[in-house]
Design a protein around this motif. Structure first.
Motif, PDB file in Angstrom:
ATOM      1  N   CYS A   1       0.830  -1.216   0.000  1.00 23.47           N
ATOM      2  CA  CYS A   1       0.000   0.000   0.000  1.00 23.47           C
ATOM      3  C   CYS A   1       0.858   1.258   0.000  1.00 23.47           C
ATOM      4  CB  CYS A   1      -0.934  -0.003   1.202  1.00 23.47           C
ATOM      5  SG  CYS A   1      -2.284  -1.170   1.058  1.00 23.47           S
ATOM      6  N   VAL A   2       1.946   1.265   0.757  1.00 28.54           N
ATOM      7  CA  VAL A   2       2.858   2.412   0.793  1.00 28.54           C
ATOM      8  C   VAL A   2       3.477   2.629  -0.583  1.00 28.54           C
ATOM      9  CG1 VAL A   2       5.061   3.225   1.716  1.00 28.54           C
ATOM     10  CG2 VAL A   2       3.328   2.301   3.250  1.00 28.54           C
ATOM     11  N   VAL A   3       3.950   1.554  -1.206  1.00 28.79           N
ATOM     12  CA  VAL A   3       4.561   1.669  -2.532  1.00 28.79           C
ATOM     13  C   VAL A   3       3.535   2.151  -3.555  1.00 28.79           C
ATOM     14  CG1 VAL A   3       5.597   0.341  -4.425  1.00 28.79           C
ATOM     15  CG2 VAL A   3       6.400   0.011  -2.083  1.00 28.79           C
ATOM     16  N   ALA A   4       2.338   1.611  -3.511  1.00 33.36           N
ATOM     17  CA  ALA A   4       1.293   2.021  -4.448  1.00 33.36           C
ATOM     18  C   ALA A   4       0.931   3.495  -4.254  1.00 33.36           C
ATOM     19  CB  ALA A   4       0.050   1.147  -4.270  1.00 33.36           C
ATOM     20  N   THR A   5       0.864   3.934  -3.019  1.00 33.50           N
ATOM     21  CA  THR A   5       0.567   5.337  -2.734  1.00 33.50           C
ATOM     22  C   THR A   5       1.659   6.239  -3.291  1.00 33.50           C
ATOM     23  OG1 THR A   5      -0.645   4.738  -0.739  1.00 33.50           O
ATOM     24  CG2 THR A   5       0.140   7.012  -0.888  1.00 33.50           C
ATOM     25  N   MET A   6       2.917   5.852  -3.118  1.00 26.39           N
ATOM     26  CA  MET A   6       4.025   6.655  -3.632  1.00 26.39           C
ATOM     27  C   MET A   6       4.022   6.696  -5.157  1.00 26.39           C
ATOM     28  SD  MET A   6       7.000   5.622  -0.913  1.00 26.39           S
ATOM     29  CE  MET A   6       8.253   6.541  -1.727  1.00 26.39           C
ATOM     30  N   VAL A   7       3.767   5.557  -5.786  1.00 25.50           N
ATOM     31  CA  VAL A   7       3.735   5.528  -7.245  1.00 25.50           C
ATOM     32  C   VAL A   7       2.627   6.431  -7.762  1.00 25.50           C
ATOM     33  CG1 VAL A   7       3.205   4.040  -9.224  1.00 25.50           C
ATOM     34  CG2 VAL A   7       4.819   3.264  -7.483  1.00 25.50           C
ATOM     35  N   VAL A   8       1.450   6.309  -7.193  1.00 25.68           N
ATOM     36  CA  VAL A   8       0.327   7.150  -7.627  1.00 25.68           C
ATOM     37  C   VAL A   8       0.621   8.617  -7.331  1.00 25.68           C
ATOM     38  CG1 VAL A   8      -2.096   7.706  -7.162  1.00 25.68           C
ATOM     39  CG2 VAL A   8      -1.407   5.327  -7.460  1.00 25.68           C
ATOM     40  N   GLY A   9       1.179   8.929  -6.187  1.00 26.77           N
ATOM     41  CA  GLY A   9       1.462  10.319  -5.813  1.00 26.77           C
ATOM     42  C   GLY A   9       2.483  10.976  -6.723  1.00 26.77           C
ATOM     43  N   PHE A  10       3.570  10.269  -7.045  1.00 27.69           N
ATOM     44  CA  PHE A  10       4.623  10.861  -7.868  1.00 27.69           C
ATOM     45  C   PHE A  10       4.278  10.873  -9.345  1.00 27.69           C
ATOM     46  CE2 PHE A  10       7.327  10.155  -4.116  1.00 27.69           C
ATOM     47  CZ  PHE A  10       7.934  11.391  -4.062  1.00 27.69           C
ATOM     48  N   THR A  11       3.429   9.935  -9.803  1.00 35.14           N
ATOM     49  CA  THR A  11       3.101   9.938 -11.229  1.00 35.14           C
ATOM     50  C   THR A  11       1.891  10.802 -11.534  1.00 35.14           C
ATOM     51  OG1 THR A  11       1.865   7.874 -10.956  1.00 35.14           O
ATOM     52  CG2 THR A  11       4.136   7.701 -11.714  1.00 35.14           C
ATOM     53  N   TRP A  12       0.807  10.655 -10.800  1.00 33.26           N
ATOM     54  CA  TRP A  12      -0.419  11.384 -11.109  1.00 33.26           C
ATOM     55  C   TRP A  12      -0.765  12.438 -10.059  1.00 33.26           C
ATOM     56  CZ3 TRP A  12      -1.226   5.803 -11.497  1.00 33.26           C
ATOM     57  CH2 TRP A  12      -1.101   5.344 -12.804  1.00 33.26           C
ATOM     58  N   GLY A  13      -0.219  12.333  -8.888  1.00 31.46           N
ATOM     59  CA  GLY A  13      -0.600  13.243  -7.807  1.00 31.46           C
ATOM     60  C   GLY A  13       0.137  14.555  -7.790  1.00 31.46           C
ATOM     61  N   GLY A  14       1.173  14.695  -8.611  1.00 28.65           N
ATOM     62  CA  GLY A  14       1.903  15.954  -8.661  1.00 28.65           C
ATOM     63  C   GLY A  14       2.962  16.104  -7.584  1.00 28.65           C
ATOM     64  N   TRP A  15       3.279  15.031  -6.872  1.00 26.99           N
ATOM     65  CA  TRP A  15       4.326  15.111  -5.871  1.00 26.99           C
ATOM     66  C   TRP A  15       5.669  15.258  -6.567  1.00 26.99           C
ATOM     67  CZ3 TRP A  15       3.155  10.304  -2.300  1.00 26.99           C
ATOM     68  CH2 TRP A  15       1.885  10.456  -1.733  1.00 26.99           C
ATOM     69  N   VAL A  16       6.578  15.991  -5.960  1.00 28.29           N
ATOM     70  CA  VAL A  16       7.926  16.149  -6.493  1.00 28.29           C
ATOM     71  C   VAL A  16       8.924  16.070  -5.350  1.00 28.29           C
ATOM     72  CG1 VAL A  16       7.282  17.527  -8.510  1.00 28.29           C
ATOM     73  CG2 VAL A  16       7.761  18.665  -6.367  1.00 28.29           C
ATOM     74  N   THR A  17      10.150  15.800  -5.710  1.00 29.39           N
ATOM     75  CA  THR A  17      11.206  15.782  -4.702  1.00 29.39           C
ATOM     76  C   THR A  17      11.642  17.215  -4.427  1.00 29.39           C
ATOM     77  OG1 THR A  17      12.939  15.587  -6.365  1.00 29.39           O
ATOM     78  CG2 THR A  17      12.020  13.523  -5.491  1.00 29.39           C
ATOM     79  N   GLY A  18      12.395  17.409  -3.391  1.00 33.13           N
ATOM     80  CA  GLY A  18      12.880  18.745  -3.048  1.00 33.13           C
ATOM     81  C   GLY A  18      13.758  19.332  -4.135  1.00 33.13           C
ATOM     82  N   GLY A  19      14.588  18.503  -4.752  1.00 31.29           N
ATOM     83  CA  GLY A  19      15.477  18.983  -5.814  1.00 31.29           C
ATOM     84  C   GLY A  19      14.719  19.455  -7.037  1.00 31.29           C
ATOM     85  N   SER A  20      13.738  18.678  -7.465  1.00 32.63           N
ATOM     86  CA  SER A  20      12.983  19.100  -8.650  1.00 32.63           C
ATOM     87  C   SER A  20      12.080  20.291  -8.331  1.00 32.63           C
ATOM     88  CB  SER A  20      12.182  17.939  -9.244  1.00 32.63           C
ATOM     89  OG  SER A  20      11.274  17.425  -8.309  1.00 32.63           O
ATOM     90  N   ALA A  21      11.616  20.400  -7.098  1.00 34.53           N
ATOM     91  CA  ALA A  21      10.831  21.581  -6.705  1.00 34.53           C
ATOM     92  C   ALA A  21      11.712  22.828  -6.764  1.00 34.53           C
ATOM     93  CB  ALA A  21      10.256  21.407  -5.311  1.00 34.53           C
ATOM     94  N   GLN A  22      12.951  22.708  -6.321  1.00 31.58           N
ATOM     95  CA  GLN A  22      13.893  23.827  -6.377  1.00 31.58           C
ATOM     96  C   GLN A  22      14.178  24.214  -7.824  1.00 31.58           C
ATOM     97  OE1 GLN A  22      15.075  25.548  -3.796  1.00 31.58           O
ATOM     98  NE2 GLN A  22      16.329  26.874  -5.075  1.00 31.58           N
ATOM     99  N   GLU A  23      14.378  23.221  -8.699  1.00 33.95           N
ATOM    100  CA  GLU A  23      14.632  23.501 -10.108  1.00 33.95           C
ATOM    101  C   GLU A  23      13.444  24.208 -10.750  1.00 33.95           C
ATOM    102  OE1 GLU A  23      15.548  19.774 -11.958  1.00 33.95           O
ATOM    103  OE2 GLU A  23      17.367  19.499 -10.775  1.00 33.95           O
ATOM    104  N   ARG A  24      12.237  23.757 -10.427  1.00 36.26           N
ATOM    105  CA  ARG A  24      11.039  24.391 -10.985  1.00 36.26           C
ATOM    106  C   ARG A  24      10.892  25.822 -10.490  1.00 36.26           C
ATOM    107  NH1 ARG A  24       6.233  19.826 -10.715  1.00 36.26           N
ATOM    108  NH2 ARG A  24       7.281  18.264 -12.011  1.00 36.26           N
ATOM    109  N   ALA A  25      11.193  26.056  -9.224  1.00 38.60           N
ATOM    110  CA  ALA A  25      11.092  27.408  -8.662  1.00 38.60           C
ATOM    111  C   ALA A  25      12.110  28.341  -9.316  1.00 38.60           C
ATOM    112  CB  ALA A  25      11.287  27.372  -7.152  1.00 38.60           C
ATOM    113  N   GLU A  26      13.331  27.855  -9.526  1.00 37.06           N
ATOM    114  CA  GLU A  26      14.359  28.672 -10.172  1.00 37.06           C
ATOM    115  C   GLU A  26      13.987  28.982 -11.610  1.00 37.06           C
ATOM    116  OE1 GLU A  26      18.039  26.588  -9.635  1.00 37.06           O
ATOM    117  OE2 GLU A  26      18.074  26.961  -7.480  1.00 37.06           O
ATOM    118  N   ALA A  27      13.467  27.984 -12.334  1.00 34.19           N
ATOM    119  CA  ALA A  27      13.060  28.198 -13.723  1.00 34.19           C
ATOM    120  C   ALA A  27      11.911  29.200 -13.796  1.00 34.19           C
ATOM    121  CB  ALA A  27      12.661  26.877 -14.365  1.00 34.19           C
ATOM    122  N   ALA A  28      10.967  29.109 -12.871  1.00 37.56           N
ATOM    123  CA  ALA A  28       9.842  30.040 -12.854  1.00 37.56           C
ATOM    124  C   ALA A  28      10.305  31.459 -12.546  1.00 37.56           C
ATOM    125  CB  ALA A  28       8.796  29.593 -11.836  1.00 37.56           C
TER     126      ALA A  28
END
Length: 147
Positions: free
Chosen positions: A24-51
Motif C-alpha cells: 500500500c505504501v509503494v502504491a501510494t508513492m507511485v500514484v502520488g509521484f506519477t499522477w498526484g503531482g508530488w515532487v522531490t525537493g530537488g525538482s521543486a527547487q529547479e522548478r522554482a528557479e526556472a519560474a
C-alpha cells in the motif's frame, strides 16, 4: 462455504499484514509521484528557479518594449527590426543594449526573444512619426542628477 464466509473467517498472519502495508505504501508513492503531482525537493527547487528566471525575463521584456517604443526614433527602429529575420531580432536587441540593464554586463537571458516577439506584433503604421512616449521620457533624461 461461500466467499463471504471465507473472508469473514480469514485470519492473516503478521507477515501478510506487513507485506500488505508495504504494498500500500509503494502504491501510494507511485500514484502520488506519477499522477498526484508530488515532487522531490530537488525538482521543486529547479522548478522554482526556472519560474523565477522566466518571470525576470518577462519583466525585462516588458521594460525593453517600453524603452524601445519610448526612443525618439521608435518607428524607424521598429521598421528596421521587423525587416530582420526572426532569428536575428533578439541578437539585434541584445547588441543594442535594450535588454541589458544598469549594473549588469550581460543581457537578461530570454528577455530579448520575448521582447522581439512582442515588438514584432506591433503594427508599425499605428505608431506616430515621433513617439508620444519620447515626450514623456525626454524630461526624465534631462533631469539633473544630484551629486
Amino acid at each position: 462455504m461461500s466467499i463471504s464466509e471465507k473472508l469473514s473467517n480469514f485470519q492473516p498472519s503478521k507477515a501478510v499484514l506487513l507485506w500488505s502495508c508495504a504494498a500500500c505504501v509503494v502504491a501510494t508513492m507511485v500514484v502520488g509521484f506519477t499522477w498526484g503531482g508530488w515532487v522531490t525537493g530537488g525538482s521543486a527547487q529547479e522548478r522554482a528557479e526556472a519560474a523565477s528566471e522566466q518571470a525576470v525575463a518577462q519583466l525585462a521584456a516588458e521594460i525593453c518594449v517600453n524603452r524601445y517604443l519610448a526612443a525618439p526614433d521608435a518607428r524607424a527602429n521598429l521598421v528596421a527590426l521587423t525587416e530582420e529575420s526572426s532569428f536575428r531580432r533578439s541578437g539585434v536587441l541584445e547588441d543594442g543594449g535594450w535588454v541589458t540593464f544598469a549594473g549588469r554586463e550581460d543581457p537578461i537571458d530570454g528577455a530579448a526573444k520575448l521582447c522581439a516577439r512582442q515588438l514584432a506584433e506591433i503594427d508599425v503604421t499605428t505608431l506616430p512619426d515621433a513617439s508620444p512616449m519620447a515626450e514623456v521620457a525626454a524630461p526624465l533624461a534631462e533631469t539633473p542628477t544630484v551629486q
